[in-house]
Design a protein around this motif. Structure first.
Motif, mmCIF file in Angstrom:
data_model
loop_
_atom_site.group_PDB
_atom_site.id
_atom_site.type_symbol
_atom_site.label_atom_id
_atom_site.label_comp_id
_atom_site.label_asym_id
_atom_site.label_seq_id
_atom_site.Cartn_x
_atom_site.Cartn_y
_atom_site.Cartn_z
ATOM 1 N N ARG A 117 -5.054 -6.917 -1.760
ATOM 2 C CA ARG A 117 -4.886 -5.722 -0.938
ATOM 3 C C ARG A 117 -4.684 -4.485 -1.814
ATOM 4 O O ARG A 117 -4.011 -4.557 -2.842
ATOM 5 C CB ARG A 117 -3.674 -5.884 0.000
ATOM 6 C CG ARG A 117 -3.896 -6.892 1.109
ATOM 7 C CD ARG A 117 -2.714 -6.951 2.030
ATOM 8 N NE ARG A 117 -2.913 -7.921 3.096
ATOM 9 C CZ ARG A 117 -2.007 -8.203 4.042
ATOM 10 N NH1 ARG A 117 -0.831 -7.569 4.020
ATOM 11 N NH2 ARG A 117 -2.274 -9.083 4.979
ATOM 12 N N PRO A 118 -5.246 -3.367 -1.401
ATOM 13 C CA PRO A 118 -5.049 -2.125 -2.164
ATOM 14 C C PRO A 118 -3.568 -1.778 -2.275
ATOM 15 O O PRO A 118 -2.802 -1.961 -1.323
ATOM 16 C CB PRO A 118 -5.800 -1.087 -1.328
ATOM 17 C CG PRO A 118 -6.814 -1.877 -0.561
ATOM 18 C CD PRO A 118 -6.154 -3.187 -0.258
ATOM 19 N N ARG A 119 -3.191 -1.265 -3.417
ATOM 20 C CA ARG A 119 -1.794 -0.912 -3.659
ATOM 21 C C ARG A 119 -1.461 0.422 -3.011
ATOM 22 O O ARG A 119 -2.270 1.357 -3.027
ATOM 23 C CB ARG A 119 -1.511 -0.860 -5.157
ATOM 24 C CG ARG A 119 -1.638 -2.191 -5.871
ATOM 25 C CD ARG A 119 -1.281 -2.060 -7.333
ATOM 26 N NE ARG A 119 0.089 -1.602 -7.516
ATOM 27 C CZ ARG A 119 0.649 -1.366 -8.706
ATOM 28 N NH1 ARG A 119 -0.078 -1.515 -9.808
ATOM 29 N NH2 ARG A 119 1.898 -0.963 -8.793
ATOM 30 N N PHE A 120 -0.251 0.494 -2.490
ATOM 31 C CA PHE A 120 0.226 1.753 -1.925
ATOM 32 C C PHE A 120 0.492 2.765 -3.022
ATOM 33 O O PHE A 120 0.961 2.428 -4.113
ATOM 34 C CB PHE A 120 1.523 1.525 -1.130
ATOM 35 C CG PHE A 120 2.218 2.808 -0.747
ATOM 36 C CD1 PHE A 120 1.734 3.585 0.285
ATOM 37 C CD2 PHE A 120 3.330 3.256 -1.450
ATOM 38 C CE1 PHE A 120 2.342 4.787 0.640
ATOM 39 C CE2 PHE A 120 3.966 4.441 -1.105
ATOM 40 C CZ PHE A 120 3.467 5.204 -0.057
ATOM 41 N N GLY A 121 0.233 4.004 -2.717
ATOM 42 C CA GLY A 121 0.574 5.099 -3.602
ATOM 43 C C GLY A 121 0.413 6.401 -2.847
ATOM 44 O O GLY A 121 -0.344 6.475 -1.869
ATOM 45 N N HIS A 122 1.103 7.417 -3.265
ATOM 46 C CA HIS A 122 0.958 8.704 -2.597
ATOM 47 C C HIS A 122 -0.433 9.262 -2.864
ATOM 48 O O HIS A 122 -0.858 9.391 -4.016
ATOM 49 C CB HIS A 122 2.003 9.698 -3.087
ATOM 50 C CG HIS A 122 1.936 11.003 -2.348
ATOM 51 N ND1 HIS A 122 2.525 11.183 -1.118
ATOM 52 C CD2 HIS A 122 1.315 12.173 -2.652
ATOM 53 C CE1 HIS A 122 2.275 12.421 -0.697
ATOM 54 N NE2 HIS A 122 1.545 13.033 -1.608
ATOM 55 N N GLY A 123 -1.158 9.565 -1.792
ATOM 56 C CA GLY A 123 -2.517 10.056 -1.920
ATOM 57 C C GLY A 123 -3.565 8.973 -2.048
ATOM 58 O O GLY A 123 -4.767 9.280 -2.087
ATOM 59 N N ALA A 124 -3.135 7.707 -2.095
ATOM 60 C CA ALA A 124 -4.106 6.605 -2.171
ATOM 61 C C ALA A 124 -4.955 6.576 -0.906
ATOM 62 O O ALA A 124 -4.466 6.858 0.194
ATOM 63 C CB ALA A 124 -3.383 5.279 -2.350
ATOM 64 N N GLU A 125 -6.213 6.248 -1.053
ATOM 65 C CA GLU A 125 -7.124 6.153 0.090
ATOM 66 C C GLU A 125 -7.872 4.832 0.056
ATOM 67 O O GLU A 125 -8.231 4.338 -1.015
ATOM 68 C CB GLU A 125 -8.138 7.295 0.085
ATOM 69 C CG GLU A 125 -7.554 8.659 0.343
ATOM 70 C CD GLU A 125 -8.631 9.737 0.479
ATOM 71 O OE1 GLU A 125 -9.798 9.375 0.797
ATOM 72 O OE2 GLU A 125 -8.314 10.919 0.262
ATOM 73 N N VAL A 126 -8.095 4.287 1.256
ATOM 74 C CA VAL A 126 -8.909 3.088 1.394
ATOM 75 C C VAL A 126 -9.961 3.364 2.462
ATOM 76 O O VAL A 126 -9.623 3.778 3.574
ATOM 77 C CB VAL A 126 -8.064 1.858 1.789
ATOM 78 C CG1 VAL A 126 -8.960 0.632 1.942
ATOM 79 C CG2 VAL A 126 -6.980 1.597 0.748
ATOM 80 N N HIS A 127 -11.212 3.105 2.118
ATOM 81 C CA HIS A 127 -12.318 3.307 3.050
ATOM 82 C C HIS A 127 -13.036 1.972 3.224
ATOM 83 O O HIS A 127 -13.573 1.418 2.251
ATOM 84 C CB HIS A 127 -13.279 4.367 2.513
ATOM 85 C CG HIS A 127 -12.673 5.723 2.375
ATOM 86 N ND1 HIS A 127 -12.902 6.747 3.270
ATOM 87 C CD2 HIS A 127 -11.823 6.232 1.439
ATOM 88 C CE1 HIS A 127 -12.231 7.829 2.896
ATOM 89 N NE2 HIS A 127 -11.567 7.537 1.784
ATOM 90 N N LEU A 128 -13.030 1.471 4.449
ATOM 91 C CA LEU A 128 -13.707 0.219 4.775
ATOM 92 C C LEU A 128 -14.681 0.461 5.914
ATOM 93 O O LEU A 128 -14.404 1.277 6.807
ATOM 94 C CB LEU A 128 -12.683 -0.853 5.198
ATOM 95 C CG LEU A 128 -11.639 -1.265 4.163
ATOM 96 C CD1 LEU A 128 -10.626 -2.209 4.797
ATOM 97 C CD2 LEU A 128 -12.312 -1.933 2.969
ATOM 98 N N PRO A 129 -15.806 -0.214 5.926
ATOM 99 C CA PRO A 129 -16.781 -0.019 7.004
ATOM 100 C C PRO A 129 -16.185 -0.342 8.373
ATOM 101 O O PRO A 129 -15.530 -1.370 8.547
ATOM 102 C CB PRO A 129 -17.897 -1.012 6.650
ATOM 103 C CG PRO A 129 -17.750 -1.253 5.180
ATOM 104 C CD PRO A 129 -16.282 -1.170 4.909
ATOM 105 N N GLY A 130 -16.389 0.569 9.321
ATOM 106 C CA GLY A 130 -15.959 0.331 10.689
ATOM 107 C C GLY A 130 -14.487 0.528 10.956
ATOM 108 O O GLY A 130 -14.001 0.213 12.049
#
Length: 250
Positions: free
Chosen positions: A198-211
């Motif tokens: 899983r992507p790590r949390f951070g200030h300003g972190a972004e996750v882009h997944l289809p749908g």
């Protein structure tokens, strides 16, 4: 404050009642009448009875705190849980405490709220394009829900996410707890599995997944972050500027 005969009092009843809610207002009413976590029920009731000295003449809400904001919101803000003398007192999330002071001032600067303060549930505050909710709906002792309490409360969050899904364009998580709570809710509402790892949390972190709406991480607006300068007004402004752009509101 005693539960009614239909109040959710077990994890199984929370699952059933969340699934059966046909409207957002109906879901909010069921959330506010939940008694499924004995430790949280005892704590929220004790806080509402003993009260803080500065609020001793006020009537505390003392129940779970539903989400708040328009049902057709494009931006969702996900927090950890209500504050004992904030949302648990006023009945509205992030209202009546220092965290709310910081959050709503930033939302006002971003044009997402009509005023910069959130004092009480009847203070005239209105959100624009934004709905706020928490992963756990009752104030927990020491602001630390147990894993069991988090999981018991999860069906409320997941059902709310399903209901606002048609217009939702971006999700901002306040803190690592909310970031972690997002992934199973995302899977439930969108049928998309979280990346591994899983992507790590951070200030300003972004996750882009289809749908799936983009996910944006933000340090929590707690006093331990805002008083120490770990989270500044400029940092909050940058997050909400980015959220508006991702939601097509810029």
């Amino acid at each position: 404050m005693q539960p009614s005969g239909s109040s959710p009092r077990t994890p199984q009843s929370v699952v059933a009642q969340a699934a059966e809610a046909a409207s957002l207002s109906g879901l909010d009413a069921r959330i506010a009448d939940c008694f499924a976590c004995p430790r949280l029920v005892a704590w929220r009731t004790e806080v509402a009875t003993v009260k803080r000295a500065s609020f001793r003449h006020q009537d505390y809400w003392g129940r779970p705190v539903p989400g708040w904001g328009p049902a057709d919101a494009e931006i969702a803000i996900l927090g950890l849980a209500p504050a004992a003398h904030g949302g648990n007192r006023t009945g509205r999330i992030f209202t009546g405490d220092r965290s709310g002071d910081v959050l709503f001032a930033a939302l006002h600067r971003a044009g997402l709220a009509n005023q910069p303060t959130s004092v009480s549930a009847d203070d005239g505050l209105q959100l624009r394009h934004t709905r706020i909710f928490s992963a756990v709906r009752c104030a927990p002792p020491d602001n630390k829900p147990t894993p069991e309490e988090r999981d018991t409360c999860a069906p409320w969050f997941r059902r709310e996410l399903e209901m606002i899904r048609p217009t939702l364009r971006v999700v901002v998580t306040l803190g690592a707890f909310a970031w972690a709570a997002w992934w199973p809710a995302m899977r439930s509402a969108y049928g998309v599995n979280a990346p591994v790892p899983r992507p790590r949390f951070g200030h300003g972190a972004e996750v882009h997944l289809p749908g799936v709406p983009p996910l944006v991480g933000c340090f929590h607006v707690s006093q331990q972050n805002t008083f120490t300068g770990r989270l500044t007004p400029d940092m909050l402004d940058a997050v909400f500027t980015r959220a508006k752009a991702l939601a097509g509101l810029a």
